[in-house]
Design a protein around this motif. Structure first.
Motif, mmCIF file in Angstrom:
data_model
loop_
_atom_site.group_PDB
_atom_site.id
_atom_site.type_symbol
_atom_site.label_atom_id
_atom_site.label_comp_id
_atom_site.label_asym_id
_atom_site.label_seq_id
_atom_site.Cartn_x
_atom_site.Cartn_y
_atom_site.Cartn_z
ATOM 1 N N TYR A 1 -27.005 52.123 -11.590
ATOM 2 C CA TYR A 1 -25.885 52.979 -11.215
ATOM 3 C C TYR A 1 -24.897 52.097 -10.461
ATOM 4 N N ALA A 2 -23.678 52.016 -10.934
ATOM 5 C CA ALA A 2 -22.667 51.129 -10.366
ATOM 6 C C ALA A 2 -21.625 51.915 -9.588
ATOM 7 N N VAL A 3 -21.332 51.427 -8.401
ATOM 8 C CA VAL A 3 -20.258 51.957 -7.576
ATOM 9 C C VAL A 3 -19.216 50.845 -7.545
ATOM 10 N N ALA A 4 -18.061 51.107 -8.136
ATOM 11 C CA ALA A 4 -17.065 50.054 -8.338
ATOM 12 C C ALA A 4 -15.728 50.404 -7.702
ATOM 13 N N ASP A 5 -14.982 49.360 -7.419
ATOM 14 C CA ASP A 5 -13.590 49.480 -6.998
ATOM 15 C C ASP A 5 -12.839 48.450 -7.822
ATOM 16 N N PHE A 6 -11.809 48.890 -8.525
ATOM 17 C CA PHE A 6 -11.055 47.915 -9.311
ATOM 18 C C PHE A 6 -9.560 48.135 -9.167
ATOM 19 N N CYS A 7 -8.851 47.038 -9.288
ATOM 20 C CA CYS A 7 -7.398 47.040 -9.203
ATOM 21 C C CYS A 7 -6.869 46.353 -10.457
ATOM 22 N N LEU A 8 -6.303 47.146 -11.347
ATOM 23 C CA LEU A 8 -5.745 46.657 -12.601
ATOM 24 C C LEU A 8 -4.274 46.340 -12.368
ATOM 25 N N ILE A 9 -3.870 45.120 -12.697
ATOM 26 C CA ILE A 9 -2.509 44.671 -12.419
ATOM 27 C C ILE A 9 -1.820 44.257 -13.716
ATOM 28 N N PRO A 10 -0.945 45.125 -14.252
ATOM 29 C CA PRO A 10 -0.185 44.752 -15.441
ATOM 30 C C PRO A 10 0.782 43.618 -15.096
ATOM 31 N N MET A 11 0.900 42.646 -15.983
ATOM 32 C CA MET A 11 1.777 41.498 -15.739
ATOM 33 C C MET A 11 2.688 41.286 -16.946
ATOM 34 N N GLY A 12 3.839 40.704 -16.677
ATOM 35 C CA GLY A 12 4.758 40.373 -17.754
ATOM 36 C C GLY A 12 5.579 41.541 -18.251
ATOM 37 N N THR A 13 5.658 42.587 -17.440
ATOM 38 C CA THR A 13 6.484 43.734 -17.820
ATOM 39 C C THR A 13 7.851 43.577 -17.167
ATOM 40 N N ALA A 14 8.824 44.246 -17.693
ATOM 41 C CA ALA A 14 10.175 44.154 -17.146
ATOM 42 C C ALA A 14 10.354 45.039 -15.913
ATOM 43 N N GLU A 15 9.434 45.987 -15.716
ATOM 44 C CA GLU A 15 9.569 46.933 -14.623
ATOM 45 C C GLU A 15 9.008 46.366 -13.313
ATOM 46 N N THR A 16 9.623 46.749 -12.207
ATOM 47 C CA THR A 16 9.077 46.398 -10.895
ATOM 48 C C THR A 16 7.871 47.263 -10.582
ATOM 49 N N SER A 17 7.948 48.539 -10.906
ATOM 50 C CA SER A 17 6.850 49.468 -10.670
ATOM 51 C C SER A 17 5.851 49.408 -11.826
ATOM 52 N N VAL A 18 4.580 49.507 -11.490
ATOM 53 C CA VAL A 18 3.535 49.555 -12.517
ATOM 54 C C VAL A 18 2.929 50.956 -12.633
ATOM 55 N N ALA A 19 3.549 51.945 -12.003
ATOM 56 C CA ALA A 19 2.998 53.297 -11.936
ATOM 57 C C ALA A 19 2.728 53.902 -13.314
ATOM 58 N N GLY B 1 -20.942 47.407 -6.750
ATOM 59 C CA GLY B 1 -22.171 47.420 -5.971
ATOM 60 C C GLY B 1 -23.230 48.232 -6.684
ATOM 61 N N THR B 2 -24.465 47.770 -6.577
ATOM 62 C CA THR B 2 -25.610 48.513 -7.095
ATOM 63 C C THR B 2 -26.698 48.472 -6.037
ATOM 64 N N ARG B 3 -27.631 49.390 -6.135
ATOM 65 C CA ARG B 3 -28.793 49.328 -5.255
ATOM 66 C C ARG B 3 -29.984 49.947 -5.967
ATOM 67 N N VAL B 4 -31.139 49.401 -5.680
ATOM 68 C CA VAL B 4 -32.366 49.908 -6.295
ATOM 69 C C VAL B 4 -33.372 50.349 -5.244
ATOM 70 N N ASP B 5 -32.975 50.304 -3.963
ATOM 71 C CA ASP B 5 -33.892 50.699 -2.901
ATOM 72 C C ASP B 5 -33.932 52.210 -2.701
ATOM 73 N N ARG B 6 -32.967 52.920 -3.261
ATOM 74 C CA ARG B 6 -32.990 54.376 -3.213
ATOM 75 C C ARG B 6 -32.124 54.909 -4.343
ATOM 76 N N GLU B 7 -32.379 56.142 -4.708
ATOM 77 C CA GLU B 7 -31.621 56.765 -5.783
ATOM 78 C C GLU B 7 -30.295 57.284 -5.237
ATOM 79 N N ILE B 8 -29.238 57.068 -5.985
ATOM 80 C CA ILE B 8 -27.928 57.600 -5.639
ATOM 81 C C ILE B 8 -27.647 58.754 -6.585
ATOM 82 N N LYS B 9 -27.407 59.926 -6.021
ATOM 83 C CA LYS B 9 -27.074 61.083 -6.847
ATOM 84 C C LYS B 9 -25.745 60.790 -7.544
#
Length: 113
Positions: A9-27, A86-94
């Protein structure tokens, strides 16, 4: 408990960064990624500089891959993504409680101050 990557079971945090676009905002690109995550069925939460995502490792990886494909299809020629998992195997994560459980534990500690 099995330790294969498909079972973790994976608990993740990711930041996707588009590059090479003409826009200042990536929203618009980030909104496209959020649409993909909505369809994934995984628990996710957008924040100011990324997204928390959790579920089985293979599904989390597949969802981030699908975000890349969708954002490229929207016109971003390059994408850089920072990922912490992050992962862990020492206890179950619901399922669906990995990130919130970590935050709640810190809040409990701070209440003692």
């Amino acid at each position: 408990m099995s330790n294969t990557s498909e079972d973790l079971y994976a608990v993740a945090d990711f930041c996707l960064i588009p590059m090479g676009t003409a826009e200042t905002s990536v929203a618009e690109y980030i909104a496209e990624c959020q649409r993909v995550l909505e369809k994934s069925g995984l628990k996710y939460e957008l924040h100011g500089y990324g997204t928390n995502l959790e579920g089985p490792w293979s599904q989390v990886s597949a969802a981030i891959h699908a975000c890349h494909a969708a954002v490229h299809a929207k016109g971003a020629p390059r994408i850089a993504t920072d990922i912490r998992i992050g992962t862990r195997v020492d206890r179950e994560i619901k399922p669906g409680t990995g990130n919130i459980g970590k935050v709640e534990r810190v809040k409990e500690i701070l209440k003692k101050d």
